[in-house]
Design a protein around this motif. Structure first.
Motif, short mmCIF file in Angstrom:
data_model
loop_
_atom_site.label_atom_id
_atom_site.label_comp_id
_atom_site.label_asym_id
_atom_site.label_seq_id
_atom_site.Cartn_x
_atom_site.Cartn_y
_atom_site.Cartn_z
N ALA A 1 -49.55 -53.15 143.91
CA ALA A 1 -49.00 -53.27 142.56
C ALA A 1 -49.92 -54.09 141.67
O ALA A 1 -50.15 -53.74 140.49
CB ALA A 1 -47.60 -53.89 142.61
N ASP A 2 -50.45 -55.19 142.20
CA ASP A 2 -51.36 -56.02 141.41
C ASP A 2 -52.64 -55.27 141.09
O ASP A 2 -53.19 -55.39 139.98
CB ASP A 2 -51.70 -57.31 142.18
CG ASP A 2 -50.54 -58.29 142.21
OD1 ASP A 2 -49.66 -58.18 141.34
OD2 ASP A 2 -50.53 -59.17 143.09
N LEU A 3 -53.16 -54.51 142.05
CA LEU A 3 -54.38 -53.74 141.81
C LEU A 3 -54.16 -52.68 140.75
O LEU A 3 -55.03 -52.42 139.92
CB LEU A 3 -54.86 -53.11 143.12
CG LEU A 3 -55.35 -54.09 144.19
CD1 LEU A 3 -55.69 -53.34 145.47
CD2 LEU A 3 -56.57 -54.86 143.70
N GLN A 4 -53.00 -52.05 140.76
CA GLN A 4 -52.69 -51.05 139.73
C GLN A 4 -52.61 -51.70 138.35
O GLN A 4 -53.09 -51.13 137.36
CB GLN A 4 -51.37 -50.35 140.07
CG GLN A 4 -51.47 -49.41 141.26
CD GLN A 4 -50.13 -48.80 141.63
OE1 GLN A 4 -49.08 -49.24 141.15
NE2 GLN A 4 -50.16 -47.80 142.49
N THR A 5 -52.04 -52.90 138.29
CA THR A 5 -51.97 -53.62 137.03
C THR A 5 -53.37 -53.95 136.52
O THR A 5 -53.67 -53.80 135.33
CB THR A 5 -51.16 -54.92 137.20
OG1 THR A 5 -49.82 -54.60 137.61
CG2 THR A 5 -51.12 -55.72 135.90
N LEU B 1 -58.01 -52.95 132.81
CA LEU B 1 -59.41 -52.61 132.60
C LEU B 1 -59.55 -51.28 131.86
O LEU B 1 -60.42 -51.12 131.00
CB LEU B 1 -60.15 -52.55 133.94
CG LEU B 1 -60.36 -53.89 134.65
CD1 LEU B 1 -60.90 -53.67 136.05
CD2 LEU B 1 -61.33 -54.76 133.85
N ALA B 2 -58.68 -50.33 132.19
CA ALA B 2 -58.72 -49.03 131.51
C ALA B 2 -58.40 -49.20 130.02
O ALA B 2 -59.02 -48.55 129.17
CB ALA B 2 -57.74 -48.07 132.16
N ASP B 3 -57.44 -50.06 129.70
CA ASP B 3 -57.10 -50.30 128.30
C ASP B 3 -58.27 -50.90 127.54
O ASP B 3 -58.46 -50.63 126.35
CB ASP B 3 -55.90 -51.24 128.20
CG ASP B 3 -54.59 -50.57 128.60
OD1 ASP B 3 -54.55 -49.32 128.57
OD2 ASP B 3 -53.63 -51.28 128.95
N ILE B 4 -59.08 -51.70 128.23
CA ILE B 4 -60.22 -52.35 127.58
C ILE B 4 -61.38 -51.38 127.37
O ILE B 4 -61.98 -51.31 126.30
CB ILE B 4 -60.71 -53.56 128.42
CG1 ILE B 4 -59.63 -54.65 128.46
CG2 ILE B 4 -62.01 -54.13 127.86
CD1 ILE B 4 -59.93 -55.76 129.44
N PHE B 5 -61.68 -50.60 128.40
CA PHE B 5 -62.92 -49.84 128.40
C PHE B 5 -62.76 -48.34 128.13
O PHE B 5 -63.75 -47.65 127.87
CB PHE B 5 -63.65 -50.02 129.73
CG PHE B 5 -64.08 -51.44 129.98
CD1 PHE B 5 -65.07 -52.02 129.21
CD2 PHE B 5 -63.50 -52.20 130.98
CE1 PHE B 5 -65.49 -53.32 129.44
CE2 PHE B 5 -63.90 -53.49 131.23
CZ PHE B 5 -64.90 -54.07 130.44
N LEU B 6 -61.54 -47.81 128.22
CA LEU B 6 -61.35 -46.37 128.12
C LEU B 6 -60.47 -46.01 126.95
O LEU B 6 -59.62 -46.80 126.52
CB LEU B 6 -60.73 -45.81 129.42
CG LEU B 6 -61.53 -46.04 130.70
CD1 LEU B 6 -60.73 -45.55 131.90
CD2 LEU B 6 -62.89 -45.36 130.64
N LEU C 1 -56.26 -38.23 135.25
CA LEU C 1 -55.08 -39.08 135.21
C LEU C 1 -54.82 -39.63 133.81
O LEU C 1 -53.67 -39.83 133.41
CB LEU C 1 -55.24 -40.25 136.20
CG LEU C 1 -55.31 -39.88 137.68
CD1 LEU C 1 -55.59 -41.11 138.52
CD2 LEU C 1 -54.03 -39.20 138.14
N ARG C 2 -55.88 -39.87 133.06
CA ARG C 2 -55.74 -40.43 131.71
C ARG C 2 -55.21 -39.41 130.71
O ARG C 2 -54.54 -39.77 129.75
CB ARG C 2 -57.08 -40.98 131.23
CG ARG C 2 -57.45 -42.33 131.82
CD ARG C 2 -58.66 -42.93 131.14
NE ARG C 2 -59.91 -42.29 131.55
CZ ARG C 2 -60.74 -41.68 130.72
NH1 ARG C 2 -60.48 -41.61 129.42
NH2 ARG C 2 -61.86 -41.13 131.17
N HIS C 3 -55.52 -38.14 130.92
CA HIS C 3 -55.22 -37.14 129.91
C HIS C 3 -54.16 -36.13 130.32
O HIS C 3 -53.80 -35.27 129.50
CB HIS C 3 -56.51 -36.39 129.53
CG HIS C 3 -57.48 -37.24 128.77
ND1 HIS C 3 -57.43 -37.39 127.40
CD2 HIS C 3 -58.52 -38.01 129.20
CE1 HIS C 3 -58.41 -38.21 127.01
NE2 HIS C 3 -59.08 -38.59 128.08
N CYS C 4 -53.67 -36.19 131.55
CA CYS C 4 -52.72 -35.19 132.02
C CYS C 4 -51.52 -35.82 132.72
O CYS C 4 -51.64 -36.86 133.38
CB CYS C 4 -53.38 -34.24 133.03
SG CYS C 4 -54.85 -33.39 132.43
#
Length: 305
Positions: A107-111, A116-121, A222-225
């Protein structure tokens, strides 16, 4: 310590005599090969080593040279450090990030990944993701058959990603692998997905089973579908693949099932990144479709408003 010279003539016969480092190395090579769906013979040819040599390496009795290990890593399209089990040692920043994440639960790794995805993607909002529904899973799970039925019910285009790869490359996935290697195939696969997302405001996508072996392409999906992992029992996978005209494993059905289980084991954690999963075993086609539509509706009711 168990050793093997380059021609592979010395072997350990007792598992207790195997060196843990070599055992771990062999397991990682075997799992990476299975994750990519590459037969041992094909990997041996791509790495320019004998199949016997590779078999000894995977069994934990192959004390190979660094150069041979590098050839295997290149053929698997991964860093040498990944085979050795530690790819996060090449900068102070990596080491500090690794320290922060070390020992954390799933759960922590997913968070952390989401942060990181919110920052870089460029993250689309949930409504945009629902415009593209993608099915992932092993061959024989029903991605193409059920995908077409879902697309028809939702009045959306259906895209078979393998067909898009063939269109872009001018030849089929097997020919791409044989002529240009797995790296080229993954590039075509990434391009096919990017063009599909750009060219279709909404659609239903059936992916190839090995898409998850490329982390970048999986992340894009995963980001777009809205992503669904279609599952089935190994025997059902095998029966459906044979029904599609595939040639059974030359060593027999039992060996083919064992290979399939290993591939699933190596990919399961990646398939599990999907928004949800649905098992098609034990159902008629009509039952599987009805159940899948109910699962999609329960997960995203706005699709049916």
């Amino acid at each position: 310590m168990s050793t093997m010279i380059i021609d592979g003539t010395n072997k350990a016969t007792d598992a207790a005599d195997k060196d843990p480092l070599l055992v771990g190395l062999g397991q990682r090579v075997k799992l990476l090969r299975a994750r990519r769906g590459i037969p041992r013979r094909v990997l041996a040819e791509a790495a320019d080593v004998s199949e016997r040599h590779l078999a000894n390496l995977e069994s934990g009795i192959g004390n190979v040279s660094v150069l041979v290990l590098q050839q295997v890593a290149q053929a698997l399209d991964c860093a040498l450090a990944e085979l050795l089990g530690d790819e996060t040692t090449n900068s102070p920043e990596w080491l500090m990030i690794r320290k922060l994440l070390q020992g954390r639960g799933q759960a922590d790794l997913q968070t952390a990944h989401r942060a990181l995805a919110d920052i870089f993607l460029d993250m689309p909002h949930a409504g945009q993701r629902n415009e593209h529904i993608a099915f992932i899973g092993l061959r024989g799970a029903g991605k193409s058959t059920l995908g077409q039925m879902v697309a028809a019910r939702l009045n959306r285009p259906f895209v078979e990603l393998r067909a898009e790869i063939t269109r872009l490359a001018g030849c089929g996935p097997m020919e791409i692998q044989a002529l240009y290697g797995s790296n080229a195939y993954h590039r075509y696969e990434r391009q096919a997905l990017e063009e599909t997302l750009q060219n279709h405001k909404s659609c239903v996508i059936a992916t190839a089973g090995g898409l998850v072996s490329d982390a970048g392409t999986l992340d894009l999906l995963l980001r777009h579908c809205l992503t669904v992992w279609l599952q089935a029992e190994p025997e059902d996978h095998m029966n459906r693949v044979i029904a599609q005209g595939a040639t059974p494993h030359k060593l027999g059905r039992r060996e083919a099932i064992d290979d399939l289980r290993l591939i699933l084991e190596s990919r399961a954690a990646f398939y599990a990144k999907a928004d949800f999963s649905y098992n098609t075993s034990g159902k008629t086609l009509e039952e599987a479709f009805a159940g899948l539509m109910s699962a999609i509706s329960a997960h995203q009711p706005l699709l049916f408003t």
